[in-house]
Design a protein around this motif. Sequence first.
Motif, short mmCIF file in Angstrom:
data_model
loop_
_atom_site.label_atom_id
_atom_site.label_comp_id
_atom_site.label_asym_id
_atom_site.label_seq_id
_atom_site.Cartn_x
_atom_site.Cartn_y
_atom_site.Cartn_z
N GLY A 124 12.68 7.45 11.76
CA GLY A 124 13.83 6.94 11.02
C GLY A 124 14.82 8.05 10.73
O GLY A 124 15.26 8.76 11.64
N THR A 125 15.14 8.23 9.46
CA THR A 125 16.08 9.27 9.05
C THR A 125 15.43 10.64 8.93
O THR A 125 16.11 11.63 8.66
CB THR A 125 16.71 8.91 7.69
N GLY A 126 14.10 10.69 9.11
CA GLY A 126 13.39 11.95 8.92
C GLY A 126 13.00 12.22 7.49
O GLY A 126 12.49 13.30 7.17
N LEU A 127 13.22 11.23 6.62
CA LEU A 127 12.84 11.32 5.21
C LEU A 127 12.11 10.03 4.81
O LEU A 127 12.26 9.00 5.48
CB LEU A 127 14.06 11.51 4.31
N PRO A 128 11.30 10.07 3.74
CA PRO A 128 10.66 8.84 3.29
C PRO A 128 11.68 7.72 3.10
O PRO A 128 12.74 7.93 2.49
CB PRO A 128 10.01 9.25 1.96
N GLY A 129 11.35 6.53 3.61
CA GLY A 129 12.32 5.45 3.63
C GLY A 129 12.33 4.60 2.37
O GLY A 129 11.46 4.72 1.50
N PRO A 130 13.30 3.71 2.26
CA PRO A 130 13.45 2.90 1.05
C PRO A 130 12.31 1.91 0.83
O PRO A 130 11.96 1.64 -0.33
CB PRO A 130 14.78 2.16 1.28
N VAL A 131 11.73 1.38 1.89
CA VAL A 131 10.63 0.43 1.70
C VAL A 131 9.40 1.19 1.18
O VAL A 131 8.71 0.73 0.28
CB VAL A 131 10.31 -0.33 3.00
N TRP A 132 9.15 2.38 1.74
CA TRP A 132 8.05 3.20 1.23
C TRP A 132 8.27 3.52 -0.25
O TRP A 132 7.33 3.44 -1.05
CB TRP A 132 7.91 4.50 2.02
N ARG A 133 9.49 3.88 -0.62
CA ARG A 133 9.75 4.24 -2.02
C ARG A 133 9.47 3.05 -2.94
O ARG A 133 8.93 3.22 -4.04
CB ARG A 133 11.18 4.74 -2.19
N ARG A 134 9.79 1.85 -2.48
CA ARG A 134 9.51 0.66 -3.29
C ARG A 134 8.00 0.47 -3.43
O ARG A 134 7.49 0.25 -4.54
CB ARG A 134 10.15 -0.56 -2.62
N ILE A 135 7.27 0.55 -2.32
CA ILE A 135 5.82 0.36 -2.36
C ILE A 135 5.15 1.47 -3.16
O ILE A 135 4.21 1.22 -3.94
CB ILE A 135 5.26 0.29 -0.93
N HIS A 136 5.60 2.69 -2.97
CA HIS A 136 5.03 3.81 -3.73
C HIS A 136 5.18 3.58 -5.23
O HIS A 136 4.24 3.80 -6.01
CB HIS A 136 5.71 5.12 -3.32
N GLY A 137 6.36 3.12 -5.63
CA GLY A 137 6.59 2.83 -7.05
C GLY A 137 5.68 1.73 -7.56
O GLY A 137 5.12 1.82 -8.66
N LEU A 138 5.50 0.68 -6.76
CA LEU A 138 4.63 -0.42 -7.17
C LEU A 138 3.18 0.05 -7.29
O LEU A 138 2.45 -0.37 -8.20
CB LEU A 138 4.72 -1.56 -6.15
N TYR A 139 2.77 0.94 -6.39
CA TYR A 139 1.40 1.45 -6.43
C TYR A 139 1.19 2.32 -7.66
O TYR A 139 0.15 2.23 -8.33
CB TYR A 139 1.11 2.24 -5.15
N GLN A 140 2.18 3.15 -7.99
CA GLN A 140 2.06 3.98 -9.19
C GLN A 140 2.03 3.12 -10.45
O GLN A 140 1.30 3.43 -11.41
CB GLN A 140 3.20 5.00 -9.25
N ASP A 141 2.79 2.05 -10.47
CA ASP A 141 2.75 1.12 -11.61
C ASP A 141 1.37 0.49 -11.73
O ASP A 141 0.85 0.31 -12.85
CB ASP A 141 3.81 0.03 -11.44
N TYR A 142 0.78 0.13 -10.60
CA TYR A 142 -0.56 -0.46 -10.61
C TYR A 142 -1.56 0.53 -11.19
O TYR A 142 -2.41 0.16 -12.01
CB TYR A 142 -0.95 -0.87 -9.19
N LYS A 143 -1.49 1.79 -10.77
CA LYS A 143 -2.38 2.82 -11.30
C LYS A 143 -2.19 2.99 -12.82
O LYS A 143 -3.17 3.16 -13.55
CB LYS A 143 -2.14 4.15 -10.60
#
Length: 283
Positions: A257-276
């Motif tokens: 992609g852009t060579g950086l973490p993408g927006p969908v990953w950032r959304r999922i990462h945030g949801l996972y941290q909220d779950y934790k």
Amino acid sequence: MIIYLNGEFVPEAQAQVSVFDRGFLFGDGVYEVIPVFGGRPLQLAAHLARLARSLAEVRIHNPHDPSGWESLLATLLEKNPGGDRSLYIQVTRGVARRDHAFPVGVQPTVFAMVNPIAPQNPAVLEQGVAAVVVDDHRWSRCDIKAITLLPNVLARQEALDAGATEAILIRQGLATEGAASNLFVVGDGVIITPPKDRSLLPGITRDLVMELAQDAGLPLMESTIPEQSLQMAEEIWLTSSTREILPVTRLDGRPVGTGLPGPVWRRIHGLYQDYKARLREGA
């Protein structure tokens, strides 16, 4: 560290296993890794169910029912206090003279320990990690969480030797999973992960990520991932119990992609941290 071994909690220096243990001689056993946050195991029932399935598939007697495992693991955590940790469980067929045939009248060897989980590296969250594509030389029952991990070890080392973090495995032209992780890609805004079959481990973190995505209304599908699709992916992620959701931003030396973490990953990462966070709070 206090170890659980065959019914006893002992200091690690006193934990001893026979050289005739079939786990040592044949790799004849299975294992499980369970992350623990705020003293609470993540998805414990699912991990114990996968352990039970692995044991049944290789015809090793399950030494405990779920409540027995829960009690054992709770005591082990109490004896090894700390922050974020992971529980490692290993069950082998037991001790017997070397013979390929199953021994008769042998009790399984049961071992469990606690390891710290390292905090997430901020650089990984900002920049992602590199991965390489490697041929999948493993056996045909990768759905069993067996301790016979030499092909995985070689694949991971091949990645490290190439300056990467993980290897993505290719079997008959399809990307299956990582050497120690499950695989997700994003294409046209849709999250895609290979369907469960015998070519990959039924990951607990994989299932949780799918659940979080579905609850958030994110487009998601299970589908095979041809090797060439990796080169066109907008995002690539690798999931596991202790590394959570790694964004792959370089594949075989080329940007994803852009060579950086993408927006969908950032959304999922945030949801996972909220779950934790909810798990830590007991919610």
